[in-house]
Design an enzyme around this catalytic site. Structure first.
Site, PDB file in Angstrom:
ATOM      1  N   HIS A 103      -4.668  52.586 -33.339  1.00  0.00           N
ATOM      2  CA  HIS A 103      -5.708  52.641 -32.314  1.00  0.00           C
ATOM      3  C   HIS A 103      -6.735  53.700 -32.719  1.00  0.00           C
ATOM      4  O   HIS A 103      -6.368  54.791 -33.176  1.00  0.00           O
ATOM      5  CB  HIS A 103      -5.124  53.042 -30.951  1.00  0.00           C
ATOM      6  CG  HIS A 103      -4.236  51.998 -30.325  1.00  0.00           C
ATOM      7  ND1 HIS A 103      -4.090  50.716 -30.812  1.00  0.00           N
ATOM      8  CD2 HIS A 103      -3.456  52.068 -29.214  1.00  0.00           C
ATOM      9  CE1 HIS A 103      -3.258  50.033 -30.033  1.00  0.00           C
ATOM     10  NE2 HIS A 103      -2.851  50.829 -29.060  1.00  0.00           N
TER      11      HIS A 103
ATOM     12  N   CYS B 240       0.485  54.638 -25.667  1.00  0.00           N
ATOM     13  CA  CYS B 240       0.071  54.918 -27.042  1.00  0.00           C
ATOM     14  C   CYS B 240      -1.308  55.585 -27.125  1.00  0.00           C
ATOM     15  O   CYS B 240      -1.508  56.561 -27.858  1.00  0.00           O
ATOM     16  CB  CYS B 240       0.088  53.633 -27.869  1.00  0.00           C
ATOM     17  SG  CYS B 240      -0.451  52.166 -26.985  1.00  0.00           S
TER      18      CYS B 240
ATOM     19  N   SER C 145      18.288  37.826 -28.826  1.00  0.00           N
ATOM     20  CA  SER C 145      18.322  38.428 -30.167  1.00  0.00           C
ATOM     21  C   SER C 145      19.684  39.020 -30.513  1.00  0.00           C
ATOM     22  O   SER C 145      19.876  39.520 -31.622  1.00  0.00           O
ATOM     23  CB  SER C 145      17.281  39.538 -30.272  1.00  0.00           C
ATOM     24  OG  SER C 145      16.017  39.050 -29.933  1.00  0.00           O
TER      25      SER C 145
HETATM   26  O1  L14 Z   1       1.815  50.950 -21.786  1.00  0.00           O
HETATM   27  O2  L14 Z   1      -1.985  48.228 -27.316  1.00  0.00           O
HETATM   28  O3  L14 Z   1       3.226  51.079 -23.384  1.00  0.00           O
HETATM   29  O4  L14 Z   1      -1.347  46.634 -25.956  1.00  0.00           O
HETATM   30  C1  L14 Z   1       1.934  49.324 -25.005  1.00  0.00           C
HETATM   31  C2  L14 Z   1       1.035  48.389 -25.780  1.00  0.00           C
HETATM   32  C3  L14 Z   1       0.070  49.655 -23.385  1.00  0.00           C
HETATM   33  C4  L14 Z   1      -0.771  48.695 -24.176  1.00  0.00           C
HETATM   34  C5  L14 Z   1       2.246  50.554 -22.863  1.00  0.00           C
HETATM   35  C6  L14 Z   1      -1.313  47.813 -26.359  1.00  0.00           C
HETATM   36  C7  L14 Z   1       1.543  49.410 -23.546  1.00  0.00           C
HETATM   37  C8  L14 Z   1      -0.414  48.756 -25.614  1.00  0.00           C
END
Ligand code: L14
Length: 331
Positions: A238, A130, A41
């Site tokens: 989430h 997250c 990138s």
């Molecule tokens: O540990 O919703 O930072 O797939 C980041 C993405 C955990 C899973 C991390 C997801 C990941 C998250």
């Protein structure tokens, strides 16, 4: 350090581009800004605050420049390799990957919860997972008052957590074309009880991140925690059902008051008018939304909550930038 030189590692990714949005929105002060990415990138031009920046390839020499703070979001492999190189050269790394979170030498910080932990950093500060971050914002003020003994997390996680691939899988799936680039099964019309890889104990790595990071951030190993993490066909934010057992008895009215006054929380709890936190409403916001607050009648001193936040914002970019703001205040 009132105007630091900043570097962003992983600047072209989903979290990287959100770092830039949040830095601008929070009017984060800086002198020089360096954008870095993989060779693939590099060379891209990114406009930030009216100025064009060329993305440079991350190498062992990237931190020879006088950089004060580097925000990393380029995966655990990149962080494992390059964060120590940067730290050794005097850069303070705020790392969004899972690489350093459970390292006892590395603070794991949610600014509303344990800001004091940045004081013992040795060059790397980790941004939690997250799903853990949004839970901590809601649980810390309740833990302080009633002492949490046990937590049952059940998550409903957006495809943006898997980056642009996850978003494409859902978009195409909604058009009737099942592609499985991010997941082993179609995500449209499905719930996948599988986030990150499976471990020997039968849990996924995502579930164990929630278990272990909760204890580290709250500074209490005695809390019992279990989790089931599920990918759902939602683009952003989430959602989490959280079941808590406290040591002390509580009154619901006081729980509401505590959460209403807690930093970083927006209460949305008026079921009579169909008001409760929703993924689509939380998308693009920096706060954590809490509702469906009710007593769990099946156990002593037990409570249920519904907690929603944008996983790319408070779950990643916003929390990382807020940690950087703490660094500025401290120095
Ligand atoms: O540990 O919703 O930072 O797939 C980041 C993405 C955990 C899973 C991390 C997801 C990941 C998250």
């Amino acid at each position: 350090m009132n105007k630091p030189n900043l570097a962003i590692v992983g600047a072209t990714g989903l979290v990287g581009s959100t770092f830039l949005k949040v830095l601008e929105e929070l009017d984060f002060p800086f002198d020089h800004l360096y954008l870095m990415s993989s060779a693939k990138s590099s060379g891209k031009i990114i406009t930030f605050k009216g100025k064009d920046y060329t993305v440079e390839e991350l190498t062992e020499h990237s931190f020879d420049k006088p950089i004060d703070i580097a925000l990393f979001s380029a995966g655990a492999g990149v962080s494992r390799q390059f964060a120590p190189i940067a730290a050794k050269k005097g850069v303070t790394v705020v790392d969004n990957s899972s690489a350093w979170r459970m390292d006892p030498q590395v603070p794991l910080v949610v600014p509303e919860v344990n800001p004091q932990d940045i004081s013992w950093h040795k060059g790397i500060i980790a941004n939690p997972n997250c799903s853990t971050i949004q839970a901590m914002v809601a649980l810390k003020p309740l833990h302080d008052r009633y002492r949490i003994r046990r937590i049952v997390y059940s998550t409903y996680q957006a495809v943006s957590g898997s980056g642009l691939k996850g978003i494409a899988d859902l978009e195409e799936g909604l058009k009737g074309k099942d592609i499985c680039r991010a997941y082993p099964h179609p995500i449209a019309g499905n719930c996948l009880p599988h986030i990150d890889v499976f471990l020997e104990n039968g849990y996924t790595k995502e579930e164990m991140k929630m278990v272990n990071e909760t204890k580290k951030i709250l500074g209490d190993d005695s809390i019992r925690v279990t989790a089931t993490t599920v990918r759902v066909p939602v683009f952003a934010s989430h959602s989490e059902s959280i079941n808590l057992e406290f040591e002390k008895p509580f009154e619901l009215e006081e729980v509401r008051r505590i959460l209403e006054n807690a930093p970083g929380i927006v209460m949305q709890d008026d079921p009579a008018h169909n008001v409760y936190p929703l993924a689509r409403d939380a998308a693009g916001k920096n706060e954590v939304f809490v509702g469906r607050i009710r007593r769990d009648f099946s156990a002593e001193n037990a409570l249920n909550l519904w907690v929603v936040a944008d996983n790319i914002r408070k779950g990643a970019a916003t929390n990382t930038v807020q940690i950087a703001q703490l660094l500025l205040k401290e120095s």
